[in-house]
Design an enzyme around this catalytic site. Structure first.
Site, PDB file in Angstrom:
ATOM      1  N   ASP A 130      23.193   1.984  39.070  1.00 61.00           N
ATOM      2  CA  ASP A 130      24.093   0.865  39.350  1.00 61.00           C
ATOM      3  C   ASP A 130      25.536   1.202  38.968  1.00 61.00           C
ATOM      4  O   ASP A 130      25.778   1.898  37.989  1.00 61.00           O
ATOM      5  CB  ASP A 130      23.607  -0.363  38.557  1.00 61.00           C
ATOM      6  N   ARG A 185      31.690  -0.614  41.862  1.00 56.26           N
ATOM      7  CA  ARG A 185      32.777  -0.887  40.906  1.00 56.26           C
ATOM      8  C   ARG A 185      33.597   0.371  40.636  1.00 56.26           C
ATOM      9  O   ARG A 185      34.818   0.347  40.586  1.00 56.26           O
ATOM     10  CB  ARG A 185      32.199  -1.430  39.589  1.00 56.26           C
ATOM     11  N   TRP A 186      32.899   1.503  40.477  1.00 58.84           N
ATOM     12  CA  TRP A 186      33.612   2.766  40.214  1.00 58.84           C
ATOM     13  C   TRP A 186      34.514   3.133  41.396  1.00 58.84           C
ATOM     14  O   TRP A 186      35.672   3.495  41.218  1.00 58.84           O
ATOM     15  CB  TRP A 186      32.599   3.891  39.963  1.00 58.84           C
ATOM     16  N   ARG A 239      34.562   0.994  47.873  1.00 55.58           N
ATOM     17  CA  ARG A 239      33.181   0.971  47.359  1.00 55.58           C
ATOM     18  C   ARG A 239      32.407   2.182  47.890  1.00 55.58           C
ATOM     19  O   ARG A 239      31.627   2.800  47.170  1.00 55.58           O
ATOM     20  CB  ARG A 239      32.470  -0.322  47.791  1.00 55.58           C
ATOM     21  N   HIS A 245      29.846   5.328  46.304  1.00 60.36           N
ATOM     22  CA  HIS A 245      28.500   5.786  46.670  1.00 60.36           C
ATOM     23  C   HIS A 245      28.489   7.318  46.818  1.00 60.36           C
ATOM     24  O   HIS A 245      27.539   7.982  46.416  1.00 60.36           O
ATOM     25  CB  HIS A 245      28.033   5.122  47.968  1.00 60.36           C
ATOM     26  N   TRP A 288      20.172  -5.550  51.877  1.00 62.64           N
ATOM     27  CA  TRP A 288      20.541  -5.815  53.286  1.00 62.64           C
ATOM     28  C   TRP A 288      21.602  -6.893  53.374  1.00 62.64           C
ATOM     29  O   TRP A 288      22.229  -7.076  54.412  1.00 62.64           O
ATOM     30  CB  TRP A 288      19.306  -6.241  54.089  1.00 62.64           C
ATOM     31  N   LEU A 322       8.770  18.919  40.795  1.00 64.31           N
ATOM     32  CA  LEU A 322       9.304  17.576  40.519  1.00 64.31           C
ATOM     33  C   LEU A 322       9.052  16.710  41.745  1.00 64.31           C
ATOM     34  O   LEU A 322       9.341  17.136  42.863  1.00 64.31           O
ATOM     35  CB  LEU A 322      10.816  17.663  40.255  1.00 64.31           C
ATOM     36  N   ARG A 374      19.259  -6.159  33.820  1.00 65.63           N
ATOM     37  CA  ARG A 374      18.196  -6.815  34.581  1.00 65.63           C
ATOM     38  C   ARG A 374      17.406  -5.768  35.354  1.00 65.63           C
ATOM     39  O   ARG A 374      17.836  -4.621  35.483  1.00 65.63           O
ATOM     40  CB  ARG A 374      18.761  -7.894  35.505  1.00 65.63           C
ATOM     41  N   SER A 391      16.125  -6.321  38.629  1.00 67.55           N
ATOM     42  CA  SER A 391      16.439  -6.379  40.059  1.00 67.55           C
ATOM     43  C   SER A 391      15.260  -6.020  40.970  1.00 67.55           C
ATOM     44  O   SER A 391      15.406  -5.218  41.899  1.00 67.55           O
ATOM     45  CB  SER A 391      17.645  -5.472  40.366  1.00 67.55           C
TER      46      SER A 391
END
Ligand code: FPP
Length: 224
Positions: A12, A16-17, A25, A29, A61, A122, A178, A180
């Site tokens: 998360d 914001r970053w 935004r 990502h 969505w 992995l 939270r 989510s």
């Protein structure tokens, strides 16, 4: 020292970053994807067997179409460019969630899963269009359909994480506490670490510190 097989992460804080540092935004990502690559590498170093990453929830969505399209393009390019490298590193990719994306992306996800199916170092469970309430309800419906008994063993058989041990660690970055709608069944006894840092700022050192801390926790599972 506690054994560690499975780490789950809610990545998360990209938005914001991105807004703070690049006025976008979507650029957050993109930066988040770099963090993801670093954490995958470190997970191999730490000999972790399963890494489950929340990349897109059933609720995501509701975001603007422009952001959704950008995220899926980012994923598409990542797989096109990196799947051979992941395969070369003996990494298995599994998508958890419902694959109802464009035909092109659905095909790419399926071919990436197929290519890496037998890999053993992995396993990355990438949660896409994933929602835990839906997963649990679906498991009950499957039990019902098969006329099976409702019990933990039968329920687990129909979870997307069947045959995978529950995560010992959950990390959520972005200074939010939270779950989510993420792995609600599987996290029943998981040690949860909430990180103040936004996902693009999170690094290997933060990750290693969490693992170290986890290893020393006294885990009772209800006993004393
Ligand atoms: C949550 O941050 C992040 C996401 C919804 C996307 C996660 C995607 C990546 C880490 C990039 C890798 C991409 C793929 C598809 C594998 P947020 O946007 O909710 O951040 P905010 O809380 O600051 O708005």
């Amino acid at each position: 020292m506690n054994p560690l097989n499975h780490v789950a992460i809610i990545m998360d804080g990209n938005g914001r970053w991105g807004l703070k540092h690049k006025n976008s935004r979507n650029k957050g990502h993109k930066a988040g994807l770099h963090t993801l690559e670093k954490i995958i590498k470190e997970s191999i170093k730490q000999k972790i067997r399963y890494l489950t990453l929340y990349a897109f929830s059933t609720e995501n969505w509701r975001r603007p179409k422009k952001e959704i399209n950008y995220l899926f393009k980012l994923l598409e390019n990542f797989l096109l460019n990196k799947i051979n490298e992941l395969h070369g590193q003996n990494i298995k990719l599994k998508i958890i969630g419902v694959k109802n994306f464009s035909n092109k992306l659905n095909k790419l996800l399926k071919s990436s899963e197929k290519k890496t199916l037998k890999n053993t170092k992995l396993q990355i469970n990438l949660a896409l269009n994933y929602g835990s309430k839906f997963e649990i309800l679906n498991a009950f419906n499957m039990i019902n359909k098969n006329n099976d008994k409702i019990n933990e063993k039968n329920l687990r058989k129909h979870l997307q994480t069947k045959n995978i041990p529950d995560p010992e660690i959950l990390i959520r970055t972005g200074n939010t506490k939270r779950l989510s709608n993420f792995l609600l069944w599987q996290l029943a006894y998981t040690e949860i670490f909430f990180e103040k840092k936004l996902w693009p700022e999170f690094n290997e050192k933060n990750y290693i510190n969490i693992i170290k801390k986890y290893k020393t926790i006294k885990r009772n599972f209800g006993k004393i």
